[in-house]
Write an enzyme that holds these catalytic residues in place. Structure first.
Site, mmCIF file in Angstrom:
data_model
loop_
_atom_site.group_PDB
_atom_site.id
_atom_site.type_symbol
_atom_site.label_atom_id
_atom_site.label_comp_id
_atom_site.label_asym_id
_atom_site.label_seq_id
_atom_site.Cartn_x
_atom_site.Cartn_y
_atom_site.Cartn_z
ATOM 1 N N LEU A 193 3.335 2.274 -7.429
ATOM 2 C CA LEU A 193 3.922 3.618 -7.375
ATOM 3 C C LEU A 193 3.189 4.502 -6.370
ATOM 4 O O LEU A 193 2.050 4.226 -6.000
ATOM 5 C CB LEU A 193 3.889 4.234 -8.777
ATOM 6 C CG LEU A 193 4.852 3.540 -9.774
ATOM 7 C CD1 LEU A 193 4.509 3.893 -11.215
ATOM 8 C CD2 LEU A 193 6.292 3.936 -9.456
ATOM 9 N N PRO A 194 3.823 5.590 -5.945
ATOM 10 C CA PRO A 194 3.260 6.355 -4.823
ATOM 11 C C PRO A 194 2.065 7.236 -5.153
ATOM 12 O O PRO A 194 1.323 7.590 -4.237
ATOM 13 C CB PRO A 194 4.435 7.220 -4.342
ATOM 14 C CG PRO A 194 5.498 7.125 -5.364
ATOM 15 C CD PRO A 194 5.217 5.960 -6.253
ATOM 16 N N THR A 221 -2.106 2.619 -5.034
ATOM 17 C CA THR A 221 -3.380 3.179 -4.589
ATOM 18 C C THR A 221 -3.461 4.591 -5.141
ATOM 19 O O THR A 221 -2.692 5.468 -4.740
ATOM 20 C CB THR A 221 -3.468 3.206 -3.055
ATOM 21 O OG1 THR A 221 -3.419 1.856 -2.576
ATOM 22 C CG2 THR A 221 -4.762 3.845 -2.593
ATOM 23 N N LYS A 255 -10.942 -0.009 -2.332
ATOM 24 C CA LYS A 255 -9.905 0.206 -1.324
ATOM 25 C C LYS A 255 -10.114 1.532 -0.599
ATOM 26 O O LYS A 255 -10.003 1.611 0.625
ATOM 27 C CB LYS A 255 -8.510 0.180 -1.945
ATOM 28 C CG LYS A 255 -7.462 0.557 -0.897
ATOM 29 C CD LYS A 255 -6.083 0.103 -1.133
ATOM 30 C CE LYS A 255 -5.215 0.488 0.074
ATOM 31 N NZ LYS A 255 -3.806 0.275 -0.148
ATOM 32 N N LYS A 272 -2.787 10.303 3.169
ATOM 33 C CA LYS A 272 -2.748 10.201 1.703
ATOM 34 C C LYS A 272 -4.023 9.514 1.180
ATOM 35 O O LYS A 272 -4.679 10.006 0.263
ATOM 36 C CB LYS A 272 -1.516 9.393 1.270
ATOM 37 C CG LYS A 272 -1.388 9.250 -0.247
ATOM 38 C CD LYS A 272 -0.594 7.992 -0.650
ATOM 39 C CE LYS A 272 -1.037 7.531 -2.046
ATOM 40 N NZ LYS A 272 -0.566 6.182 -2.387
#
Lengths: 315, 315, 315, 315
Positions: C82-83, C110, C185, C260
Site C-alpha cells: 500500500l502507498p 514502504t 530500506k 516520499k
C-alpha cells in the site's frame, strides 16, 4: 546618525591646493552618484572609469577626467568604488608603483575583508592612511547622499576624510580597525539574506497551508520573527506597497548582487574557519536562482523560487 | 492588542450553571498558570493532569479536580494544553466517546496544524465548536496573563470563548479558519529559529574576523538585518542585559522545545510539499545540539554550538 | 541469494485448506505483478484494490476478488502493498476488528518503521505473526520475480512465509526484529539519494570547469568516490547507456517516489533525534524539484535541476 | 593502469646533463617520499623545504640541497608539492623572475583549479610546459610509489615527464587540458566527502532505530547505496577491520585535510556558479568538527560528530 554639514564642503578644505583633492575610481550606478554629490559640493575631483559615457557625464558636471589610473598620482585622496577585490588590489598596486603622493585611500567597494586588511597594511607601510568604507543604502541612497558608511581603519584617518563621507552619506559608523568595515557589511548582508529566505519559507509554508500572507505577515511583524525582510521589504507580492515584491521583483537589490556578497561573506568566514551553515545554504539557493536566470530579480524573489515559479527563460 | 476586562470574568458568565464551566487538561508550566488565572477570575474549573502535586496545588486554589478525563464530560468548555498531537487526539476521542455534552473546545497546545484541522472537523461533525489557540509569551506571559493567542476557527466560536482567552492573555489574533492558529505559530517559530541561527552565524563570523560583537549588533540593529533575535534576544553573551545569553543560556526558550516546534513545522510543510530548506537545516542543527546535550539551554546557545563550545557532558 | 524453488509453491502448502491462502491488498504497479507471480505458482489468492480494472485483470488470472477488505477475514496470510502508513494502519485495524482468523501478515509497503513496529506489536498481541518486508528492484523486479525483500520480524515468522517471498523475489535479507526491514530500506534509500545528489554535484561542477563528464565518471568509478549512482546509474546523459539519464530521465525511480522515501526516512530519524543534515537537505532539493514539476522524472534528474534546466511547465 | 618500468629511470634520461634534472620543492609527508623514490631511481635531484631536518634527510639519500628556491634556476624539471595556491603562485613567480631555464613544471599540490590554469598559461607564455598532477593514494601510496596522478595539461608535456611520474606512482590518468587534473581531484573528493557523510547518516540512523550496523552495512554494500565510503572505508567502528574507524579514527585522511579540499572545491564551483548544495553543507559540517577539535581525526569521524561524541578538549 550624524547631521550633514549645512555648509559646502569646500569651505572646510584648503583652497590653495594645486592638485585635485580627490581621485574617484569606479563610476558605476553607485560611484557616479557619489562623485556627482562631491562635485556639487565643490570638491575638486578627477574621475576614472572604463565606461567612457559615464566619464563624459561627470566631466560635464565639472570633473577633471582621465583614461589612466596613473594620472591620479597626485590626488590627495583616492576613493575606489569597484566591483571586486582584484580590481581594488590592481588599482592600489598601480598607484603605489606610480609613486602616489597623496595621503588617504577610501575604499567603498565591497570586497574580501581579509584582502581589504592586507591592502590597508600595504598602504600604511608606505606611510599612507586607508579606510575601508563600504556602503548600504543602494542606488537611491547614493543619489540622495544618504548612504551609510561602515568604516574600518584608524580614527584619525576617518576624521581626516569625514567631510567627504558626510557629503555622500548621512550615517557614518566606525566599526573598528582596518578591514572591519568590510566585515560589518558582509555580516549584515549574510544575516539579511538568511532572514529573507527564512521569511520567504515561513510565508510560503503558511500560504501552502491556507493562511493569508497578509495576516501571517501581520503576526510575524508584531512577534518574535519580526525582521526588516518581513516588516519593511516583504517578499510576498501585495503584502507591502512600494517594495520590489509588489512590482514583479523589479528594482531593489538584485539576486546576483546578493550572491556576490554571500560569496565574499562565506569565503571570509571559511578563511577563519567560522561555521556559517545557513549562510552557505543560502548562497547555494542564490546560486541555483542564478542558474535559473533569476539573478536580475530582487533578492526577495527567492519566494518565487521556493514556489517553483522560476521564470526560467531556458525552459 | 485587546484591553483586558477590568471586571472579573465571572460577571460575564451565567451564574446558574450547574456543571463546571471549564475543564482544563494539561497543567504543565504553562497550563498551571493559565488555569490559576482563570480561577482567580472566578471561573468554575475542573482540572486534570497526571502530575498529582500540580493538581493538588490547583485544588488549593479552588479548582475541582479529577483523575479521569472522562469526568470532564459535562464541562461546557474544554481547554487542552498538552505536549503533543497524540495527547490531544486521545483526549478528544476519549471525551467524545464518553458523550461530552459541552459546546466548545479550546486547544492551546502546539501541535501539527493538519491534525488540528482534522480534530476541528471531527468536533464540528458532532455539533461542537473548536478553536486552536496556541500561545506565545512563555512561562512569564502565562503567569502574568499576558499571553498572545493565535486563533484558528470560526469567528462565532472565538467570540463565545473570548472572555476566557482575555483572562489568560492580552493579545488575541484571529488567524483564519480551523487549524490556522497552529500554522501561524509554527510559521513564526520557523522564521524565528532561522533568524536566530543567522544572527548567531553573523555575530560569530564577525567575532572571528576581529569585530566587536556589541558594535556589530549595533550596526545590525539599525540596518537591514535587524530582527528580534538580534535586537531583543541577542545570543552573544554581554551584548544585552537580562537575556538568556547573558545568563549562561539559562531560562528562556529551551533548544529542545525549539527542536519540537521545528519538527512540527517542517513536518507540516512537508505534508503540503512546501520547501523549507533553511528550516530543515535549522532543525538538524538543533538535533545535533540535542545530541550534544545542549537541549536544556536557551535556543540562542546555537552561537556556542557554532563556536564548538558544546558543553557536552559526554566528552 | 536464495535459489528459487524449482517446484510450484502449491506443493508446499496444504491442499486441504477451505479458505484462500493469501489475501493480497494493494495492486499497484508493484503489487499486481507480485500477486500475478503468486497466482502463476498456484497460490490460492484473494485480491483487493480500489482500482476495479486491476482487480478484474487479476480475476482473469485466477484470483478470487472482493470489494471489501473485510472479506479477507479468513485468509491465512495477508500481504499488503500500500502507498502509505495510514493505509496499512487502517487495513490492520479493519481486519482485526472483523476478527481475522489468519496467522501471518506480510507488509511489503514502504512505511514509517516506527508505525511498522507498532503494527507488529498490535498483531503479536493478538497472537498473529507479522513481518515487514519492503522491497527493492522496482517494477521490473516485481514482474520478473527477482525482488529483494528486506525483512524485519521473528525468524520463525519469516520461515513460515518464506515460500511466498521466494516466488516474488530472489533475495531475502533478514534485517532483525519487527520494523527493521523498513529501517533498512529507508537507510539505504537515504544514502542512495545523498549519493545521487553528490554525484550530480561533482559531475556538474567538473562540467562547468571544462572537464569531460565521461572522463570524470571514469576517474570517480575507479577511485574513492565510486558508488552505484555513478558507476551503474550515472545521472549525466550519455555517460552510460540504458539508464534513465540517457533516455530523458524517463523510466527509473521517480523523483516523487524518492521524495516520499526521504520524507519517511527523515521523519523516522527525527523521531529518534538522529541527525541527518544531508538527508534533510536532499529531501528539500527533491521538494523543490516537485514544485518545479520534475517529480515524474527519474531521481537522477537532480543533475538538470542543478544546471537550472528545470523543464518547468509553469514557466 | 600503467606498468612501472622495471629499469631504473636514469637509463631513460640523458646522462650528459650538467645541471640537476629535477628541482623538488615541498618536502612534507608526501613530498619527501616522492623525492626519495626519485633519488632511489637515480634521478639527479635538488631539494628545497623550509624544514631543515627533512632537507638534511634527503641530502643523506643523495639529493643536492639548497635553502633558496632561486637556486633551482637551472633545473630542467620543477616538481612542487606545496600546501596551498599562494605557495605555488609565489614559487612560480620567484623562479620565472630568476630566469628559470628549464622546460617543464609538474605541480602535484592540490590547489584551486582556476589558479592552476592561470599558472599554466603564465608558464606557457614563457615557452615552458606545465602539468597539474595532484595525487591520490595518501602517505602510504607516496612511500610505495603507487600514487595515482590526475594530470591536466598538454599530452606532449605529460609524455615528456611520464618517466618521473611512473617512478612516483602506478596510475597516471590524463584528465584533459591545463587545470583539469586539479578539477578532477576536487570533484572526486567533493563526492567522496558527501558520500562519507551520507553513509554515516544512514548508519547512525539505522543504529538509532535498532538496526545492527554490520547488517545494515551488508545490505548497503550489496544494494543501491554501495560506495567506497561504505564498502572499503566504513565509518562505523567494528564494521570493517583495518580502517581508521576501527582504530579510533587514527591514521587515514584527516578531517582538516578534507576541510581544505572542500574549501577548494566549493570555491572553484562558486567561481563558475555551479551549485553544490550538499558539498557546501558538508564543508560546514567539517568546519564545525574543526571547531570541536576533531580536525586531527580521520574524516569518517563525522559519524561520531553526528552522534554528539565530539571528543572536544575544550569541554
Amino acid at each position: 546618525m550624524l547631521a550633514r554639514s549645512s555648509l559646502p564642503l569646500s569651505r572646510f578644505l584648503s583652497s590653495s591646493r594645486s592638485a585635485h583633492s580627490v581621485g574617484f575610481i569606479g563610476l558605476g550606478n553607485m560611484g557616479a552618484s557619489m562623485a556627482s554629490n562631491l562635485l556639487s559640493d565643490g570638491v575638486s575631483l578627477k574621475a576614472f572609469d572604463l565606461n567612457k559615457s559615464v566619464v563624459e557625464d561627470l566631466a560635464s558636471k565639472g570633473a577633471s577626467v582621465t583614461d589612466k589610473v596613473e594620472d591620479m598620482v597626485d590626488c590627495e585622496t583616492i576613493i575606489t568604488m569597484l566591483p571586486s577585490s582584484p580590481h581594488v588590489q590592481g588599482t592600489v598596486e598601480t598607484l603605489l608603483s606610480a609613486g602616489w603622493s597623496g595621503k588617504t585611500w577610501i575604499d567603498s567597494s565591497t570586497i574580501d575583508p581579509i584582502i581589504s586588511k592586507s591592502l590597508g597594511e600595504a598602504l600604511e607601510a608606505e606611510g599612507k592612511g586607508k579606510i575601508d568604507a563600504p556602503v548600504s543604502g543602494g542606488v537611491k541612497g547614493a543619489a540622495a547622499g544618504t548612504l551609510t558608511f561602515m568604516v574600518g581603519g584608524a580614527s584619525s584617518t576617518l576624521e581626516s576624510v569625514r567631510p567627504y563621507l558626510s557629503v555622500m552619506g548621512s550615517n557614518i559608523v566606525h566599526c573598528g580597525s582596518n578591514g572591519s568595515g568590510q566585515t560589518a557589511k558582509l555580516c549584515n548582508n549574510l544575516a539579511m539574506a538568511i532572514q529573507m529566505v527564512g521569511t520567504a519559507e515561513a510565508l510560503n509554508m503558511g500560504d501552502s497551508l491556507g493562511l493569508d500572507p497578509k495576516i501571517l505577515a501581520g503576526i510575524m511583524n508584531t512577534s518574535t520573527s519580526r525582521c526588516w525582510s518581513s516588516d519593511s521589504y516583504n517578499p510576498y507580492p501585495g503584502v507591502l506597497d512600494g517594495v520590489p515584491a509588489s512590482n514583479n521583483y523589479e528594482g531593489g537589490f538584485g539576486s546576483s548582487l546578493m550572491l556576490k556578497d554571500l560569496g565574499l561573506a562565506t569565503s571570509a568566514a571559511g578563511a577563519v574557519k567560522s561555521a556559517t551553515p545557513l549562510g552557505n545554504a543560502t548562497k547555494e539557493i542564490y546560486t541555483m536562482m542564478e542558474s535559473m536566470e533569476m539573478g536580475g530579480k530582487d533578492f526577495g524573489a527567492v519566494l518565487q523560487f521556493l514556489k517553483g515559479n522560476c521564470g526560467n527563460k531556458k525552459c
